[in-house]
Design a protein around this motif. Structure first.
Motif, PDB file in Angstrom:
ATOM      1  N   MET A  46       0.849  -1.195   0.000  1.00 18.51           N
ATOM      2  CA  MET A  46       0.000   0.000   0.000  1.00 18.51           C
ATOM      3  C   MET A  46       0.885   1.246   0.000  1.00 18.51           C
ATOM      4  N   THR A  47       0.666   2.131  -0.934  1.00 24.94           N
ATOM      5  CA  THR A  47       1.448   3.359  -1.029  1.00 24.94           C
ATOM      6  C   THR A  47       0.991   4.347   0.043  1.00 24.94           C
ATOM      7  N   PRO A  48       1.827   5.373   0.334  1.00 21.17           N
ATOM      8  CA  PRO A  48       1.385   6.394   1.287  1.00 21.17           C
ATOM      9  C   PRO A  48       0.072   7.052   0.877  1.00 21.17           C
ATOM     10  N   ALA A  49      -0.112   7.271  -0.420  1.00 20.87           N
ATOM     11  CA  ALA A  49      -1.359   7.885  -0.888  1.00 20.87           C
ATOM     12  C   ALA A  49      -2.544   6.957  -0.634  1.00 20.87           C
ATOM     13  N   ASP A  50      -2.326   5.654  -0.874  1.00 19.90           N
ATOM     14  CA  ASP A  50      -3.389   4.681  -0.614  1.00 19.90           C
ATOM     15  C   ASP A  50      -3.729   4.634   0.871  1.00 19.90           C
ATOM     16  N   LEU A  51      -2.696   4.690   1.709  1.00 15.85           N
ATOM     17  CA  LEU A  51      -2.907   4.650   3.159  1.00 15.85           C
ATOM     18  C   LEU A  51      -3.687   5.886   3.613  1.00 15.85           C
ATOM     19  N   ALA A  52      -3.343   7.046   3.078  1.00 17.50           N
ATOM     20  CA  ALA A  52      -4.046   8.282   3.445  1.00 17.50           C
ATOM     21  C   ALA A  52      -5.509   8.209   3.024  1.00 17.50           C
ATOM     22  N   ALA A  53      -5.764   7.698   1.822  1.00 18.83           N
ATOM     23  CA  ALA A  53      -7.142   7.570   1.348  1.00 18.83           C
ATOM     24  C   ALA A  53      -7.919   6.573   2.213  1.00 18.83           C
ATOM     25  N   HIS A  54      -7.253   5.477   2.586  1.00 20.49           N
ATOM     26  CA  HIS A  54      -7.889   4.478   3.452  1.00 20.49           C
ATOM     27  C   HIS A  54      -8.215   5.080   4.814  1.00 20.49           C
ATOM     28  N   TYR A  55      -7.305   5.863   5.355  1.00 21.21           N
ATOM     29  CA  TYR A  55      -7.529   6.509   6.642  1.00 21.21           C
ATOM     30  C   TYR A  55      -8.762   7.418   6.576  1.00 21.21           C
ATOM     31  N   LEU A  56      -8.855   8.232   5.535  1.00 19.74           N
ATOM     32  CA  LEU A  56      -9.992   9.144   5.420  1.00 19.74           C
ATOM     33  C   LEU A  56     -11.310   8.381   5.305  1.00 19.74           C
ATOM     34  N   THR A  57     -11.302   7.314   4.534  1.00 19.41           N
ATOM     35  CA  THR A  57     -12.516   6.501   4.407  1.00 19.41           C
ATOM     36  C   THR A  57     -12.934   5.943   5.751  1.00 19.41           C
ATOM     37  N   ASP A  58     -11.952   5.437   6.504  1.00 23.36           N
ATOM     38  CA  ASP A  58     -12.245   4.851   7.806  1.00 23.36           C
ATOM     39  C   ASP A  58     -12.759   5.908   8.776  1.00 23.36           C
ATOM     40  N   VAL A  59     -12.124   7.078   8.805  1.00 30.34           N
ATOM     41  CA  VAL A  59     -12.542   8.144   9.711  1.00 30.34           C
ATOM     42  C   VAL A  59     -13.977   8.570   9.397  1.00 30.34           C
ATOM     43  N   ARG A  60     -14.292   8.727   8.125  1.00 25.95           N
ATOM     44  CA  ARG A  60     -15.647   9.149   7.750  1.00 25.95           C
ATOM     45  C   ARG A  60     -16.684   8.138   8.224  1.00 25.95           C
ATOM     46  N   GLU A  61     -16.401   6.866   8.017  1.00 25.02           N
ATOM     47  CA  GLU A  61     -17.345   5.832   8.429  1.00 25.02           C
ATOM     48  C   GLU A  61     -17.487   5.784   9.947  1.00 25.02           C
ATOM     49  N   ARG A  62     -16.352   5.843  10.648  1.00 26.15           N
ATOM     50  CA  ARG A  62     -16.388   5.724  12.106  1.00 26.15           C
ATOM     51  C   ARG A  62     -17.078   6.914  12.759  1.00 26.15           C
ATOM     52  N   MET A  63     -16.851   8.114  12.262  1.00 21.70           N
ATOM     53  CA  MET A  63     -17.476   9.265  12.886  1.00 21.70           C
ATOM     54  C   MET A  63     -18.964   9.336  12.567  1.00 21.70           C
ATOM     55  N   ARG A  64     -19.357   8.831  11.426  1.00 21.96           N
ATOM     56  CA  ARG A  64     -20.800   8.699  11.183  1.00 21.96           C
ATOM     57  C   ARG A  64     -21.402   7.672  12.142  1.00 21.96           C
ATOM     58  N   GLY A  65     -20.627   6.644  12.458  1.00 20.23           N
ATOM     59  CA  GLY A  65     -21.078   5.681  13.455  1.00 20.23           C
ATOM     60  C   GLY A  65     -21.198   6.297  14.832  1.00 20.23           C
ATOM     61  N   VAL A  66     -20.264   7.167  15.196  1.00 20.75           N
ATOM     62  CA  VAL A  66     -20.331   7.859  16.481  1.00 20.75           C
ATOM     63  C   VAL A  66     -21.587   8.736  16.530  1.00 20.75           C
ATOM     64  N   LYS A  67     -21.881   9.417  15.436  1.00 23.35           N
ATOM     65  CA  LYS A  67     -23.097  10.233  15.405  1.00 23.35           C
ATOM     66  C   LYS A  67     -24.342   9.360  15.591  1.00 23.35           C
ATOM     67  N   ARG A  68     -24.382   8.211  14.921  1.00 22.15           N
ATOM     68  CA  ARG A  68     -25.534   7.330  15.075  1.00 22.15           C
ATOM     69  C   ARG A  68     -25.691   6.881  16.533  1.00 22.15           C
ATOM     70  N   LEU A  69     -24.577   6.641  17.193  1.00 23.37           N
ATOM     71  CA  LEU A  69     -24.622   6.271  18.608  1.00 23.37           C
ATOM     72  C   LEU A  69     -25.244   7.403  19.424  1.00 23.37           C
ATOM     73  N   GLY A  70     -24.823   8.623  19.137  1.00 26.92           N
ATOM     74  CA  GLY A  70     -25.414   9.777  19.815  1.00 26.92           C
ATOM     75  C   GLY A  70     -26.883   9.941  19.493  1.00 26.92           C
ATOM     76  N   ASP A  71     -27.249   9.731  18.221  1.00 29.17           N
ATOM     77  CA  ASP A  71     -28.665   9.789  17.840  1.00 29.17           C
ATOM     78  C   ASP A  71     -29.481   8.810  18.668  1.00 29.17           C
ATOM     79  N   GLY A  72     -28.943   7.590  18.815  1.00 37.35           N
ATOM     80  CA  GLY A  72     -29.657   6.562  19.566  1.00 37.35           C
ATOM     81  C   GLY A  72     -29.823   6.917  21.028  1.00 37.35           C
ATOM     82  N   ALA A  73     -28.794   7.553  21.594  1.00 38.33           N
ATOM     83  CA  ALA A  73     -28.887   7.970  22.994  1.00 38.33           C
ATOM     84  C   ALA A  73     -29.895   9.101  23.163  1.00 38.33           C
ATOM     85  N   LEU A  74     -29.822  10.115  22.309  1.00 32.90           N
ATOM     86  CA  LEU A  74     -30.730  11.253  22.427  1.00 32.90           C
ATOM     87  C   LEU A  74     -32.182  10.831  22.234  1.00 32.90           C
ATOM     88  N   ALA A  75     -32.403   9.849  21.368  1.00 33.00           N
ATOM     89  CA  ALA A  75     -33.766   9.382  21.101  1.00 33.00           C
ATOM     90  C   ALA A  75     -34.399   8.734  22.329  1.00 33.00           C
TER      91      ALA A  75
END
Length: 204
Positions: A1-30
């Motif tokens: 995996m090239t550095p560019a590939d790793l950076a792109a993978h990191y961004l994809t993972d962060v986006r998915e995980r933080m959307r998951g964190v928001k869903r967790l908060g949504d579930g708590a607030l509900a």
């Protein structure tokens, strides 16, 4: 995996995980009971209203300048922000607080979505302190996740025995693992795990 590939993978993972964190908060607030938005667990604690105010204020301040992509010289502490006021319950209604919650996350997630792999090593400042973009992302991932888990604890405590778990239920780990590892490890009915349960909707 090239550095560019790793950076792109990191961004994809962060986006998915933080959307998951928001869903967790949504579930708590509900699950907050009536009046629960303004009820702290102790005299010095933060209510859900205060936590939502603070998260939204921080997200607007930190990421507003990057909402449409990286910008040279971006400062993550907006001069108009009143951080201290975020920790005073302003008496907003549930509807108003939900608008604040959604608006803050919209700013943060839009900034993540517009970041490019090459942006991660570029600089921005937070209160004049220089960070790379990846350092700023990591800092806020920890910050936001911590407050969302505070929301979960607060809502669970206030809800009491009526709380519906947002994680694997007690005594359910074996069944959950069997479900996930069935069909060749592709989740229930052969659905890839990332599609079945992306992010952090279930804590591990």
């Amino acid at each position: 995996m090239t550095p560019a590939d790793l950076a792109a993978h990191y961004l994809t993972d962060v986006r998915e995980r933080m959307r998951g964190v928001k869903r967790l908060g949504d579930g708590a607030l509900a699950q907050l009971p009536e009046g629960g938005w303004h009820t702290p667990l102790g005299p010095d604690g933060n209510s859900a209203a205060v936590l939502v105010q603070h998260l939204s204020g921080n997200m607007h301040s930190r990421w507003g300048a990057l909402r449409h992509g990286y910008r040279t010289g971006a400062e993550g502490e907006h001069p108009g922000r009143n951080r201290d006021a975020e920790f005073e319950d302003a008496g907003r209604t549930e509807a108003e607080l939900r608008v604040h919650w959604e608006a803050g996350w919209a700013v943060f997630l839009a900034a993540l979505d517009h970041l490019e792999p090459d942006d991660l090593t570029r600089n921005l400042t937070i209160r004049g302190e220089t960070h790379t973009v990846v350092q700023a992302v990591q800092r806020q991932m920890a910050h936001y996740s911590g407050h969302v888990y505070q929301l979960v604890l607060l809502a669970k405590t206030l809800r009491g025995t009526d709380w519906q778990t947002l994680s694997i239920p007690r005594g359910g780990s074996a069944a959950f693992n069997a479900e996930r590892m069935g069909a060749g490890g592709r989740g229930p009915q052969g659905v890839p795990e990332a599609e079945h349960d992306p992010g952090l909707t279930r804590s591990r």
